[in-house]
Scaffold this motif. Structure first.
Motif, short mmCIF file in Angstrom:
data_model
loop_
_atom_site.label_atom_id
_atom_site.label_comp_id
_atom_site.label_asym_id
_atom_site.label_seq_id
_atom_site.Cartn_x
_atom_site.Cartn_y
_atom_site.Cartn_z
N LEU A 450 0.95 -0.71 0.24
CA LEU A 450 0.04 0.05 0.45
C LEU A 450 1.08 1.37 0.34
N THR A 451 1.79 0.88 0.91
CA THR A 451 2.94 2.52 0.65
C THR A 451 3.45 2.05 -0.98
N GLU A 452 3.56 1.44 -1.74
CA GLU A 452 4.34 1.94 -2.91
C GLU A 452 2.87 2.16 -3.65
N VAL A 453 2.08 1.40 -3.66
CA VAL A 453 0.66 2.58 -4.49
C VAL A 453 0.04 3.77 -3.67
N ALA A 454 0.52 3.78 -2.80
CA ALA A 454 0.01 5.12 -2.25
C ALA A 454 -0.03 6.27 -3.25
N PRO A 455 1.01 6.30 -4.04
CA PRO A 455 1.39 7.67 -4.72
C PRO A 455 0.11 8.35 -5.67
N LYS A 456 0.12 6.73 -6.33
CA LYS A 456 -0.98 6.33 -7.24
C LYS A 456 -2.50 6.67 -7.38
N ALA A 457 -2.54 7.01 -6.44
CA ALA A 457 -4.09 6.24 -5.75
C ALA A 457 -3.87 8.07 -5.28
N ILE A 458 -3.23 8.45 -4.92
CA ILE A 458 -3.97 9.89 -4.27
C ILE A 458 -3.99 10.60 -5.57
#
Length: 527
Positions: A450-458
């Protein structure tokens, strides 16, 4: 009625004999063994359902009673006391008799189940669950011991397979039944009430049919010091495994205090058991290679079984988007595999007298099952999903009861109760270790993903709050996310589940290596 009367007559005659003669077993016909077996199966059904049925109902229970911060205690109280008390039931049944201890366990279980069903607040429920576990510990261990009293090892396989099937089926099917009751008009309280009539029937059946002779125990003393240290050490370990990562961090003072207490009490338990006149777990058992191997293999089997039971439904509900009831139905391949393998392997063991091959094949099947599950992703077919858990069910069915049968066959009748309850204890402890280990792997992997995908999700419009809710593992919250963000989160959960199932492979392979070292001791034809 005539058969029962004849059996009671024989038991009465036994009481008039001398001490050596009183230790001789009562001889049961096949019909009488089946009748006793039914009572034992009903008791095991109630005890295993108790530990598994409440999981699905927990969100509803907490919603009504409050105490979200105490949720882990509700889930852990029964498993903690069941595991910690298991070794005591076997030894106490040696002293006070199998039938009396079995009925005491049933009474404790029935009373605490009713109390849990009438809970008015979260502390009431936790207390009732605590005592439920004590009763469930007796109901989990004593049926195997009683079966060992009434059936010779060569014939025991055909009957122990049914007990193994009940153990596995009730453990896996509990969440499905819990979900059904919560969704029905009956409500969550019937998750506790529903086991009461079954336990009452088991009490009546055992009272009517079981007539194990009274053994002479003149001069026998209860090892209170050893019992205190064993229960204390087991409780400290269970508290760390059940509450670590939830109530407190793994790297924290409470973890170190509980771990230190467990180590100290374990050392004191060894000293107490070596000095005791009648130890709870006789040190001589550990000089028997079959007992040691069966205990280690049972821990690994328990870790495999409880690990897949807890995290497989999460994959179905979160990654595949199934409802709780539908995910429960998807465990049917595992239930059927366990049922078929447990019963059929038991019959084959009784027919051939050879048992070692079954846990060997069983552990290979569990390894294959975890290998299949490790291939799953959000788009995997339900056929592949069912094949994975079906293989695990077949493997567990060929292993669990055979390990206990091998232990009973390798030891004297006087050590059977202590050895049987100890192997059951190791299996429950392994289950707790497996759940904790798989949970830690799941949490750490998911956090990283989730830390890795957080920037994409935000960047795609998600808020940190939404991602935080998703990380908590709420299926409804995850599936309410916008399409692109939901896909990222589901991929993160799928990758985390992949790691969990991958860890199951070396555990099953290690169990395979352990069972290879068993000696094929021929099954005795006498008790």
């Amino acid at each position: 009625m005539e058969r029962s009367a004849a059996l009671m007559e024989e038991a009465g005659a036994q009481r008039k004999k001398g001490p050596a003669e009183r230790d001789a077993p009562v001889h049961y016909s096949r019909r009488q063994v089946i009748q006793v077996l039914i009572g034992l199966m009903l008791a095991m059904l109630t005890s295993m359902l108790t530990t598994s049925i409440v999981g699905t109902a927990l969100p509803t229970i907490i919603g009504e009673l409050g105490g979200q911060d105490k949720l882990s205690w509700v889930a852990s109280a029964t498993l903690l006391t069941m595991t910690a008390s298991t070794p005591l039931w076997g030894k106490l049944s040696d002293i006070y008799g199998r039938k009396l201890l079995f009925q005491i366990a049933l009474v404790i279980f029935i009373t605490s189940s009713v109390a849990a069903g009438f809970s008015q607040d979260i502390y009431w429920l936790i207390g009732a669950r605590f005592f439920q576990g004590i009763g469930a510990g007796g109901l989990a261990a004593l049926p195997q011991i009683i079966l060992g009293d009434v059936v010779e090892p060569r014939e025991r396989g055909r009957y122990s397979g049914f007990l193994g099937a009940v153990f596995g089926v009730s453990t896996v099917a509990g969440p499905l039944l819990g979900g059904f009751l919560v969704d029905s008009a009956l409500g969550w309280r019937w998750c506790f009430f529903i086991t009461v009539p079954v336990a009452v029937v088991a009490f009546v059946v055992i009272q009517w049919l079981l007539h194990v002779p009274t053994r002479d125990r003149t001069g026998t003393r209860i090892d209170w010091w050893g019992a205190t240290c064993i229960v204390g050490a087991a409780s400290a370990v269970m508290l760390v495994l059940s509450l670590g990562g939830k109530e407190f961090e793994w790297n924290s003072l409470p973890t170190y205090l509980f771990a230190g207490a467990a180590l100290l009490l374990a050392v004191l338990a060894v000293v107490a058991e070596r000095r005791a006149h009648d130890p709870i777990i006789p040190p001589r058992l550990f000089r028997n290679s079959t007992f040691n191997l069966a205990g280690l293999a049972s821990m690994l089997v328990g870790a495999s079984m409880f690990g897949v039971m807890i995290y497989f439904p999460q994959y179905l509900q979160i990654v595949q988007g199934m409802s709780p009831t539908a995910s429960g139905l998807m465990t049917l391949p595992m239930v059927l595999g366990l049922l078929i393998a447990s019963i059929s392997s038991g019959f084959l063991v009784s027919r051939t007298g050879k048992w070692k091959i079954y846990p060997i094949i069983g552990m290979l099947l569990v390894t294959a099952g975890f290998s299949v599950l490790s291939l799953l992703d959000p788009d995997s077919s339900l056929v592949l999903v069912g094949a994975g858990v079906g293989l695990i069910g077949l493997g567990l069915g060929m292993s669990m009861q055979i390990l206990i049968l091998a232990t009973q066959n390798a030891l004297t009748r006087g050590d059977m109760a202590a050895a049987t309850s100890s192997v059951s204890f190791f299996r429950n402890l392994g289950g707790a270790i497996g759940v904790a280990a798989f949970g830690a792997i799941m949490t750490n992997t998911l956090t990283g993903e989730l830390t890795e995908v957080a920037p994409k999700a935000i960047a795609a419009g998600s808020s940190p709050e939404e991602l935080g809710t998703a990380a908590a593992g709420s299926p409804d919250a995850i599936h309410a996310l916008p399409g692109p963000i939901q896909e990222l989160v589901l991929t993160a959960f799928s990758d985390a589940m992949h790691q969990v199932f991958l860890v199951g492979i070396p555990i099953a392979l290690l169990a395979f290596v352990v069972v290879l070292f068993f000696k094929q001791i021929p099954l005795r034809s006498g008790r």
